[in-house]
Structure formats: C-alpha cells, structure tokens
Design a protein around this motif. Structure first.
Motif, mmCIF file in Angstrom:
data_model
loop_
_atom_site.group_PDB
_atom_site.id
_atom_site.type_symbol
_atom_site.label_atom_id
_atom_site.label_comp_id
_atom_site.label_asym_id
_atom_site.label_seq_id
_atom_site.Cartn_x
_atom_site.Cartn_y
_atom_site.Cartn_z
ATOM 1 N N ALA A 170 60.788 68.420 -54.300
ATOM 2 C CA ALA A 170 59.548 67.436 -54.857
ATOM 3 C C ALA A 170 58.522 67.251 -53.698
ATOM 4 C CB ALA A 170 60.056 66.270 -55.073
ATOM 5 N N LYS A 171 58.930 67.034 -52.315
ATOM 6 C CA LYS A 171 58.005 67.040 -51.216
ATOM 7 C C LYS A 171 57.086 68.192 -51.159
ATOM 8 C CE LYS A 171 57.861 65.852 -46.186
ATOM 9 N NZ LYS A 171 58.594 65.519 -45.201
ATOM 10 N N ASN A 172 57.732 69.400 -51.023
ATOM 11 C CA ASN A 172 56.948 70.563 -50.972
ATOM 12 C C ASN A 172 55.850 70.776 -51.962
ATOM 13 O OD1 ASN A 172 58.195 70.968 -48.353
ATOM 14 N ND2 ASN A 172 59.440 72.519 -49.214
ATOM 15 N N TRP A 173 56.273 70.487 -53.272
ATOM 16 C CA TRP A 173 55.615 70.618 -54.388
ATOM 17 C C TRP A 173 54.684 69.807 -54.782
ATOM 18 C CZ3 TRP A 173 59.936 72.688 -58.143
ATOM 19 C CH2 TRP A 173 60.699 73.778 -57.445
ATOM 20 N N ASN A 174 54.832 68.542 -53.885
ATOM 21 C CA ASN A 174 53.915 67.410 -54.223
ATOM 22 C C ASN A 174 54.043 66.943 -55.702
ATOM 23 O OD1 ASN A 174 51.972 65.391 -53.365
ATOM 24 N ND2 ASN A 174 50.255 66.534 -54.122
ATOM 25 N N VAL A 175 55.179 66.582 -56.149
ATOM 26 C CA VAL A 175 55.441 66.289 -57.584
ATOM 27 C C VAL A 175 56.544 64.907 -57.111
ATOM 28 C CG1 VAL A 175 54.901 68.303 -58.591
ATOM 29 C CG2 VAL A 175 57.065 67.924 -57.886
ATOM 30 N N VAL A 176 56.794 64.374 -58.243
ATOM 31 C CA VAL A 176 58.020 63.333 -58.397
ATOM 32 C C VAL A 176 58.860 63.840 -59.477
ATOM 33 C CG1 VAL A 176 58.482 60.856 -58.427
ATOM 34 C CG2 VAL A 176 56.409 61.675 -57.237
ATOM 35 N N PHE A 177 60.236 63.880 -59.149
ATOM 36 C CA PHE A 177 61.156 63.951 -60.046
ATOM 37 C C PHE A 177 61.654 62.736 -60.703
ATOM 38 C CE2 PHE A 177 61.452 68.237 -58.033
ATOM 39 C CZ PHE A 177 60.983 68.920 -59.615
ATOM 40 N N ASP A 178 60.735 61.898 -61.360
ATOM 41 C CA ASP A 178 61.131 60.647 -61.659
ATOM 42 C C ASP A 178 61.887 60.192 -62.829
ATOM 43 O OD1 ASP A 178 59.230 61.215 -63.338
ATOM 44 O OD2 ASP A 178 57.970 59.222 -62.848
ATOM 45 N N ARG A 179 62.274 61.463 -63.532
ATOM 46 C CA ARG A 179 63.036 61.491 -64.560
ATOM 47 C C ARG A 179 64.475 62.126 -64.459
ATOM 48 N NH1 ARG A 179 58.744 63.306 -69.164
ATOM 49 N NH2 ARG A 179 56.742 62.281 -68.043
ATOM 50 N N VAL A 180 64.746 62.271 -63.038
ATOM 51 C CA VAL A 180 66.040 62.863 -62.807
ATOM 52 C C VAL A 180 66.939 61.860 -62.250
ATOM 53 C CG1 VAL A 180 67.393 64.400 -61.383
ATOM 54 C CG2 VAL A 180 65.106 65.251 -62.203
ATOM 55 N N HIS A 181 68.197 61.644 -62.531
ATOM 56 C CA HIS A 181 68.866 60.603 -62.446
ATOM 57 C C HIS A 181 70.267 61.051 -62.218
ATOM 58 C CE1 HIS A 181 66.071 57.659 -64.242
ATOM 59 N NE2 HIS A 181 66.203 58.595 -65.212
ATOM 60 N N LEU A 182 70.738 60.542 -60.829
ATOM 61 C CA LEU A 182 72.051 60.843 -60.338
ATOM 62 C C LEU A 182 73.373 59.728 -60.592
ATOM 63 C CD1 LEU A 182 70.155 62.052 -57.729
ATOM 64 C CD2 LEU A 182 72.011 63.288 -57.359
ATOM 65 N N VAL A 183 74.333 60.138 -61.255
ATOM 66 C CA VAL A 183 75.218 59.209 -61.511
ATOM 67 C C VAL A 183 76.663 59.661 -61.033
ATOM 68 C CG1 VAL A 183 76.268 58.200 -63.439
ATOM 69 C CG2 VAL A 183 74.084 58.936 -63.680
#
Length: 475
Positions: A150-163
């Motif tokens: 995400a940092k390298n691509w300048n995006v946010v994976f805000d729909r990914v959840h770790l459980v």
C-alpha cells in the motif's frame, strides 16, 4: 485494517521481503508472493521449539507458489475471467474470505492474477477481503506485506480486515456482496464428539457452503477423500445441490507432491508423503455441470509443465455409478461405468468356499498385482468354478479394471470394495468368455510375467498380466 495483538515474531522479520524490491509494482507483488512461500514454512509453527510433529497435528500444509498460481489460474478459466474488465467485475462483486490464511500465499497469488490482467493499484485497493487465521504471527506477516504494498503503490487497502479467530467460530453477517471463500483449510482428524466429520477440512467446507446461497463461490484445496470417501457422502450431496459448476482438479502424491511435508505418524514413503489433493471449485451461478480431472501424477522434472497449464477435464455431470465424484482415467471407462451402472457386480461370482483361488495385493500403482498365495495385505478371492475363476482373472488383470481403479480408487489401496463393486456388463462377460483359452494360457505361464520389489529387506514377488491378457477397453 483491524488492529490485533499479534505477540512475538520469534525473530522473523516480516518486512524483509520488501526491502530490496525493484521499482515496478508488478515486480513487487511477485516478490511478495515469493517471500510468502518462505514465510509459510517458518510461520506454520505454533510451538516455540518448532516441532514438526506439532505442526502436522494441526493439519498445516502450506501452499507453494506454483500451486497458488495454478489455483487461481484455473479458477479464472472456470469463471471465464480473461480481460481487465472481467477481473474488475469479479473483484467488485464479491467479499473474499480466506479462512486459514497462513502467510497469505493464496492472497498474494490472487493479487498477482489481478495484476496480470491489468488491474491498477487503485482498482486492487477496492478488494473487500477478510483474512482469518488463529496464528498471530502469520497475520502479522500478512499485514506487514499488505501495508508495504500500500505504501509503495500510494493506496489504502481499507476494505481488508485481519481476524485472529477460528473460522468455525466466526460469525458471518449477510453483507451487500456475496461471499467468495478460498483457501487451503487444515487437514487434520476430528475427535468424534466435536464434529460429525472425520476431518476438520469438512467443517470448513460445510460452513462455506452454508453462506454462498446461490451466488458467490468456494475454491478450496482439500484432501482427495472429498471425491470418494463414504465419510463425506452427505457433503458431496450438499456440494452437488448447490448447482452451477462444480470442478475438481485431482492430484496424486507420488512421485512428486503438491505440498512439501507429509503425515506425522508414518515413516513409510507412500504414507509419509503429502496428502493426495483435490482443488474443489464451486460456482453456484449458471447451468449445472460437474467436471473432474483424472488423478494426476507427475515427476519433479515435469512439475512446472503440469502446473503451468490447464489439465484435461471430463464432464461427469451424468455420472450415476456410485456416490463418488470420479477421477476418470479415460472417457472409455467413464462411458463403461455409466453403461454398466445397473449391472451385477464382480462380488456376485465370488465364493468363500470356492476351490479356485486368486490372490490380489491390497495396494496398486501402475498395475494390479496378482500373487502366488496368501499373505498380509493380500485379498484371497474364491471362485466355485474354473469359468468364474477365468472371468475374475480376465477382469482383474485387464486394462479396463486398472482404469476403473484409477478412476474410483484412492490412488494407492486396492480395497475389497473396489473389487467386489466392479460392474459386470453382459458384453464384457461375453468378451471374457471368448478370451477364456488365452486367459488360461496366460495364467499357466504367469512366471514369465513375474516382478519383484524389495520391501523392508524382503523381496515381494507378483505377477503383472496387463500386457499378457486381451484388452477389455472398448469391449
């Protein structure tokens, strides 16, 4: 992403995989996937002493990179996802769930497949994904990798959840998108009082099936027993009730194996090698069809070729012989089994007190092994008459029976059930009666077809009459 108390990483640095990457984001996702394979091995241990026995007791068979790539390529073929538009539609339509993520080999392989079809980082960041595992270190590694991308691509994976949880105890709410379950659930035996299923993988599959409701899908790597074992008859019924496409890619474990570790309780090579596996795909939408490969065998030198292309699938939608989903060795044996589904079985000509005896080894590979006399692990078959004996000999030593066993057996054991249940269609019986003289001569000359194999320092001798008796394929 959801915050988790991850605990210690036992000295393993999960960010190491991204420190020396190249400049392109396509190269980065490929490198992350390669890094995940090594992490799978290290993070599979839950005990500080890294006990191999304890790892296997939990059923941890983590996924090599080439298997992960095959896994998704075949899914995209089945769903006819061939373009950027197809891939983006698939991504946006589903809520993806990985119920036993490990170090994320299948997650990063999915991202890689999306990238290969031209999705941009912004589009990939739309991925709605729940990553579930009980191993905190594994989840920590996956999170580090996703955050680095995400940092390298300048995006946010805000729909990914770790459980961090047991998938079987996880509450799955009905969301706006259908669930698409994928993964490599644990292969480990259940205690009788804890589950109706003998193996934990069946509980994972059953729960996934309960939540796809005519849409979504399931894409799991499972033991081969899902295709044939009587213990999972009810589960196969549930699979087929879903409708749509059911697809099984079936893999042997000798000479090469999909996974790189085996069962904890065996030193015998055949039993210690990795599980025989099925990649099961369930896609509820569309017309009903059931597809299956033969039981695939390959050597290590052919591994890249095998996993680099689609296998041949047989349409077994109309299969009616038994409650299995067969692994057809050929179209000919599939046609025969459908033709002879209602015929008498070989067991009807056997007799406990028969004075004509035939001894058949309880294991097989490339031929059905006939023996000279009784021994441990050998089936003793009795026949009342020479005619019945020659009929049994003609069938059991034939190419047709070998093809039958390869299609319906477990790839190693030749059981009494395999033998007794072989169907005797009247055209086949007639052909064997016609061949009786040749069969008698072949048996009398059986020493010419003797083979020897050294087992635990002792020589085991058997007879391979495959090429000495008339072919029954197409009889």
């Amino acid at each position: 992403m959801k915050d988790i108390n991850y605990g210690q990483n036992d000295g393993f640095d999960p960010s190491e995989g991204l420190r020396t990457l190249g400049f392109t984001w396509t190269a980065q996702i490929d490198a992350v996937q390669q890094c995940a394979e090594e992490a799978e091995r290290q993070l599979s241990y839950v005990s500080l002493c890294k006990s191999e026995h304890e790892r296997k007791k939990l059923g941890s068979y983590y996924t090599p990179t080439d298997v992960a790539d095959f896994f998704w390529r075949e899914l995209f073929v089945q769903k006819e996802i061939f373009t950027n538009r197809d891939a983006l539609s698939f991504l946006r339509k589903h809520h993806f769930v990985e119920p036993a993520a490990g170090a994320g080999a299948l997650i990063f392989a999915l991202m890689k497949r999306f990238v290969a079809l031209g999705l941009t980082p912004d589009q990939l960041a739309e991925l709605e994904l729940s990553i579930v595992d009980i191993n905190a270190n594994a989840l920590s590694f996956v999170e580090e990798q996703i955050e680095s991308l995400a940092k390298n691509w300048n995006v946010v994976f805000d729909r990914v959840h770790l459980v961090r949880n047991n998938f079987l105890e996880l509450r799955l709410d009905n969301g706006t998108k259908p669930y698409f379950f994928f993964g490599n659930p644990p292969f480990v035996g259940n205690k009788k009082e804890l589950s109706p299923w003998k193996n934990l993988y069946a509980d994972f599959l059953e729960k996934a099936l309960q939540h796809i409701e005519g849409v979504g899908g399931v894409h799991f790597i499972l033991p081969l027993s899902i295709a044939f074992s009587r213990d999972y008859n009810a589960l196969r019924t549930a699979i087929l009730k879903v409708g749509g496409t059911v697809c099984l890619s079936n893999f042997d474990n000798i000479p090469d194996t999909l996974f790189k570790s085996g069962k904890p309780s065996h030193t015998n090579t055949n039993k210690a090698n990795s599980q025989r596996c099925t990649i099961l795909t369930i896609l509820p939408e569309g017309p009903r069809r059931v597809l299956a490969t033969r039981l695939l065998r390959w050597s290590k030198k052919d591994r890249a070729t095998l996993l680099g292309r689609s296998p041949e699938y047989f349409d077994v939608s109309g299969y009616a012989f038994d409650k299995q989903i067969p692994r057809p060795d050929s179209q000919a044996i599939l046609d025969y089994l459908n033709l002879a589904a209602d015929s008498p079985r070989l067991g009807t000509i056997l007799a406990k007190s028969g004075r004509h005896e035939l001894f058949v080894a309880g294991v097989a590979r490339n031929y059905i092994s006939l023996r000279e006399g009784p021994a441990n692990g050998v089936h003793a078959l009795g026949f009342k008459s020479e005619e019945d004996f020659l009929l049994g000999l003609g069938i059991l030593s034939s190419d047709l029976f070998l093809s039958y066993w390869l299609s319906l057996g477990d790839g190693f054991h030749l059981t009494k059930g395999n033998i007794f249940n072989f169907p005797l269609h009247h055209t086949l019986v007639r052909e064997c009666e016609y061949n009786a003289s040749a069969l008698r001569k072949a048996w009398q000359a059986r020493q010419r077809f003797q083979k020897g194999k050294l087992n635990s320092g002792q020589m085991t001798r058997s007879f391979d009459l495959t090429n000495a008796v008339p072919s029954l394929i197409g009889a």
